[in-house]
Design a protein around this motif. Structure first.
Motif: not given
Length: 164
Positions: A67-81
């Protein structure tokens, strides 16, 4: 947004360290539990048997990984844009894919324990990818300065020189 991207990438690297620490805590606790005559079964894992409090390491590892690591990874992808960091989206995709592989390896390793070897190796790769992503935000930040009176050039030594 560059800072958000960098912090999220470092957070994933930190989470990988936490994951390793939780598993080590649980496994050494399990070893001690068995040496003292304890027997491990699902009831012990679900109900935290007295004397084997380290079992919480297994549960924290699973919750964190799923739960936690995947959520951070998705936020990382969003912020990357929005981060305006060279190759940020690429690194974020690599990190996210590594997280997906990590979760799947963890789930499938329950029935095929040999996959645990790949789970460990992928965890190390995920740690490295997250650090590369975070570091790319540092490098991009040092090399992209607004040029109000001319242009700026970054030399081989990393020193910024004005060319006006």
């Amino acid at each position: 947004m560059r800072t958000v991207y960098r912090v999220l990438a470092y957070a994933i690297a930190l989470e990988v360290l936490v994951q390793g620490a939780m598993m080590t805590f649980a496994v050494f606790g399990l070893r001690h539990w068995i040496d003292e005559g304890g027997v491990l079964d699902e009831a012990i894992v679900q109900h935290h048997a007295e004397g084997f409090g380290e079992v919480v390491g297994f549960q924290l590892h699973a919750t964190n990984e799923q739960m936690i690591v995947p959520a951070i990874a998705v936020l990382l992808l969003i912020s990357a844009f929005f981060a305006k960091v060279s190759k940020a989206v690429g690194w974020a995709v690599i990190v996210l894919l590594s997280v997906v592989v990590q979760v799947l390896l963890g789930l499938f390793a329950i029935d095929a324990p040999a996959l645990g070897i790949l789970h460990g190796i992928n965890g190390i790769l995920l740690f490295a990818f997250a650090l590369f992503a975070a570091r790319s935000a540092h490098v991009s930040g040092a090399r992209s300065l607004p040029a109000s009176r001319g242009t700026a050039d970054v030399g081989r030594s990393g020193v910024i020189r004005s060319t006006s």
